[in-house]
Scaffold this active site. Structure first.
Site, short mmCIF file in Angstrom:
data_model
loop_
_atom_site.label_atom_id
_atom_site.label_comp_id
_atom_site.label_asym_id
_atom_site.label_seq_id
_atom_site.Cartn_x
_atom_site.Cartn_y
_atom_site.Cartn_z
N GLY A 16 -59.81 1.93 -87.49
CA GLY A 16 -60.10 3.33 -87.84
C GLY A 16 -61.06 3.57 -89.00
N ASN A 18 -64.28 4.03 -88.70
CA ASN A 18 -65.17 5.12 -88.28
C ASN A 18 -64.45 6.46 -88.32
OD1 ASN A 18 -67.90 4.10 -87.57
ND2 ASN A 18 -66.68 2.67 -86.34
N MET A 91 -60.72 1.05 -77.08
CA MET A 91 -60.95 -0.08 -76.18
C MET A 91 -60.34 0.15 -74.81
SD MET A 91 -62.95 -1.77 -77.80
CE MET A 91 -63.51 -2.66 -79.21
N ASN A 108 -69.81 7.78 -77.99
CA ASN A 108 -69.21 6.49 -78.37
C ASN A 108 -70.11 5.79 -79.37
OD1 ASN A 108 -67.52 4.15 -78.17
ND2 ASN A 108 -69.05 3.21 -76.82
N HIS A 110 -71.17 1.95 -80.61
CA HIS A 110 -71.11 0.57 -80.11
C HIS A 110 -71.81 -0.35 -81.10
CE1 HIS A 110 -70.75 -2.56 -77.10
NE2 HIS A 110 -72.00 -2.89 -77.36
N ASP A 146 -71.09 1.44 -71.67
CA ASP A 146 -72.10 1.37 -72.75
C ASP A 146 -73.51 1.67 -72.25
OD1 ASP A 146 -70.03 0.64 -74.49
OD2 ASP A 146 -70.31 -1.49 -74.10
N GLU A 175 -72.40 1.70 -89.16
CA GLU A 175 -71.70 2.61 -88.23
C GLU A 175 -71.06 3.75 -88.99
OE1 GLU A 175 -68.88 0.86 -85.47
OE2 GLU A 175 -69.94 -1.04 -85.51
C1 GAR Z 1 -66.48 -0.65 -84.27
O1 GAR Z 1 -67.30 -1.73 -84.64
C2 GAR Z 1 -66.98 -0.03 -82.98
O2 GAR Z 1 -68.38 -0.01 -82.88
C3 GAR Z 1 -66.39 -0.95 -81.96
O3 GAR Z 1 -65.08 -1.19 -82.44
C4 GAR Z 1 -65.09 -1.14 -83.85
C5 GAR Z 1 -64.01 -0.20 -84.31
O4 GAR Z 1 -63.89 -0.20 -85.69
N1 GAR Z 1 -66.39 -0.35 -80.66
C6 GAR Z 1 -66.63 -1.04 -79.54
O5 GAR Z 1 -66.83 -2.23 -79.54
C7 GAR Z 1 -66.60 -0.21 -78.28
N2 GAR Z 1 -67.36 -0.82 -77.27
P1 GAR Z 1 -63.05 0.90 -86.44
O6 GAR Z 1 -61.71 0.98 -85.75
O7 GAR Z 1 -62.93 0.38 -87.84
O8 GAR Z 1 -63.80 2.21 -86.36
#
Ligand code: GAR
Length: 189
Positions: A16, A18, A91, A108, A110, A146, A175
């Protein structure tokens, strides 16, 4: 006149960071959006704690998340006047029904420079391919994984001594900066 903030739902599965970045920005008076709802398919996701700490309503969905449940959730999101759905480390693949229902309203983030390295293990694959740059991409969600229309990308230089962990850390930082900026732009009318 006080402008009403645009309601956002964030879908998570884990850590979490992001989500936290989106919430942090949303607290600024000048910010156009508000995180109104956090949905997780994992009941122990750390991101849920972040949401609760910030007094944001949360909901756990089932692992199977079948069509009937997706239909119910779509109704709830409409009732809550949710205007955009942000996937942030979610996911699970959404059904065509759900994607069509919220056409161009689901985005989304990525951890690669799409169209390169769709799917999992993006940092490992970028390192193995000896790329000079990696980064992150924000895109609309379409039926193909994606592959929806790209909204924004941020490049991150790959360093000689990079490991998966080190690169992941720098990309995640990018990100966490990019997502709130993009959402702010999308919610500005
Ligand atoms: C992030 O790096 C995001 O880009 C990736 O999961 C991570 C979540 O981090 N998402 C994917 O790979 C989706 N295809 P977070 O829970 O700390 O935000």
């Amino acid at each position: 006149m006080i402008k009403k903030k645009v309601n956002i739902a964030v879908f998570i599965s884990g850590r979490g960071t992001n989500l936290r970045a989106l919430i942090l920005k949303s607290k600024k008076k000048s910010c156009n959006y508000k995180i109104a709802y956090v949905i997780s398919n994992k009941k122990n996701a750390t991101g849920l704690k972040i949401a609760k700490k910030n007094k944001i309503l949360t909901k756990i969905i089932s692992q199977s998340f079948l069509k009937t449940e997706q239909k119910e959730l779509a109704k709830i999101l409409i009732n809550k006047d949710i205007k955009f759905i942000c996937l942030a480390g979610f996911m699970k693949i959404l059904s065509s029904y759900f994607i069509n229902f919220f056409k161009n309203k689901i985005i989304n983030i990525h951890p690669s420079l799409l169209p390169k390295y769709k799917g999992l293990n993006t940092h490992q694959r970028a390192l193995e391919a000896k790329e000079k740059f990696s980064g992150c991409t924000i895109h609309y969600v379409s039926k193909k994984l994606d592959s929806g229309k790209i909204i924004a990308k941020k490049k991150v230089k790959i360093l000689k001594k990079d490991t998966i962990k080190k690169l992941e850390k720098r990309v995640l930082k990018a990100e966490n900066k990019l997502y709130p900026l993009v959402l702010e732009k999308l919610t500005t009318s």
